[in-house]
Design an enzyme around this catalytic site. Structure first.
Site, short mmCIF file in Angstrom:
data_model
loop_
_atom_site.label_atom_id
_atom_site.label_comp_id
_atom_site.label_asym_id
_atom_site.label_seq_id
_atom_site.Cartn_x
_atom_site.Cartn_y
_atom_site.Cartn_z
N ASP A 26 0.79 -1.24 0.00
CA ASP A 26 0.00 0.00 0.00
C ASP A 26 0.82 1.29 0.00
OD1 ASP A 26 -1.93 -1.94 0.21
OD2 ASP A 26 -2.92 -1.11 1.98
N LYS A 58 -6.90 -4.99 -3.09
CA LYS A 58 -7.65 -5.56 -1.97
C LYS A 58 -8.70 -4.58 -1.48
CE LYS A 58 -4.25 -4.02 1.38
NZ LYS A 58 -5.08 -2.93 1.92
N CYS A 106 -2.30 -2.54 7.64
CA CYS A 106 -2.19 -3.51 6.54
C CYS A 106 -0.91 -4.33 6.57
CB CYS A 106 -2.38 -2.79 5.21
SG CYS A 106 -4.09 -2.24 5.01
C1 VGL Z 1 -4.82 0.97 5.60
C2 VGL Z 1 -6.28 2.14 6.92
C3 VGL Z 1 -7.28 1.98 5.99
C4 VGL Z 1 -3.43 0.43 5.39
C5 VGL Z 1 -5.82 0.79 4.66
O1 VGL Z 1 -3.03 0.25 4.21
O2 VGL Z 1 -2.71 0.21 6.38
N1 VGL Z 1 -5.06 1.63 6.73
N2 VGL Z 1 -7.04 1.30 4.87
#
Ligand code: VGL
Ligand code: ZN
Length: 188
Positions: free
Chosen positions: A16, A102, A141
């Protein structure tokens, strides 16, 4: 780089590293930009050794259940197809890297890159036994992805120079690392 001995059977998972999680983004992770330089080093190393590379991305539809308007905990972020959902331009994404999207369905969130994806099957098909994981965010994540990797039978190494945490509460990052270690992850 604390990890320089990637070998056959290893895969790199970059979690991410998207504009919305970086400074100026909708859900900026404090000092999130600091993961990019070390990750570029790992990307180069894995690329040179022809080892598998996976980049995950949070890829939400409009009105996703994790958004505040829907009663979720987060501001809207990483909506599929938007600039905020693109990988950081400074990240050197090698040709041949696999992208794993995802949390693509409105009614379910997925912090783990294994949840609702075929990542485990792809890794097994490639003969991967150990995953090295960096990216954002340590306490969401990254943590969930590391725990699911272990649960799926892979060994897991957390690239600590290449992760940063949201830390809604102070101590969340340390707690996440302790949790991953307690489940068998190597904290590099
Ligand atoms: C994430 C909060 C909401 C992450 C993803 O990638 O850690 N955190 N969505
Ligand atoms: Zn999200």
């Amino acid at each position: 780089m604390p990890w320089e001995n990637a070998e056959s059977g290893d895969a790199l998972i970059v979690v991410d590293v998207q504009n919305d999680f970086l400074p100026g983004g909708a859900l900026a992770v404090p000092r999130g930009e600091e993961v990019i330089a070390p990750l570029n080093g790992y990307l180069e190393q894995f690329g040179e050794r022809h080892l598998p590379i996976f980049l995950t991305r949070d890829w939400h539809p409009r009105g996703h259940c994790s958004f505040r308007e829907q009663g979720g905990p987060w501001p809207p972020h990483c909506m599929a197809g938007t600039r905020g959902a693109e990988f950081a331009p400074a990240l050197h994404v090698p040709a041949g890297a696999q992208v794993v999207s995802k949390a693509t369905r409105p009614e379910a969130d997925a912090y783990s890159a294994f949840q609702g994806t075929d990542l485990a099957a792809q890794l097994r098909r490639l003969g991967v036994r150990r995953v090295l994981i960096g990216g954002l965010a340590t306490d969401y994540c990254v943590r969930a992805t590391v725990l699911d990797a272990l649960a799926a039978g892979f060994r897991a190494v957390v690239l600590t120079d290449a992760v940063r945490a949201v830390e809604l509460k102070p101590g969340d990052a340390e707690a996440a690392l302790a949790d991953m270690r307690a489940h068998g992850a190597q904290i590099a």
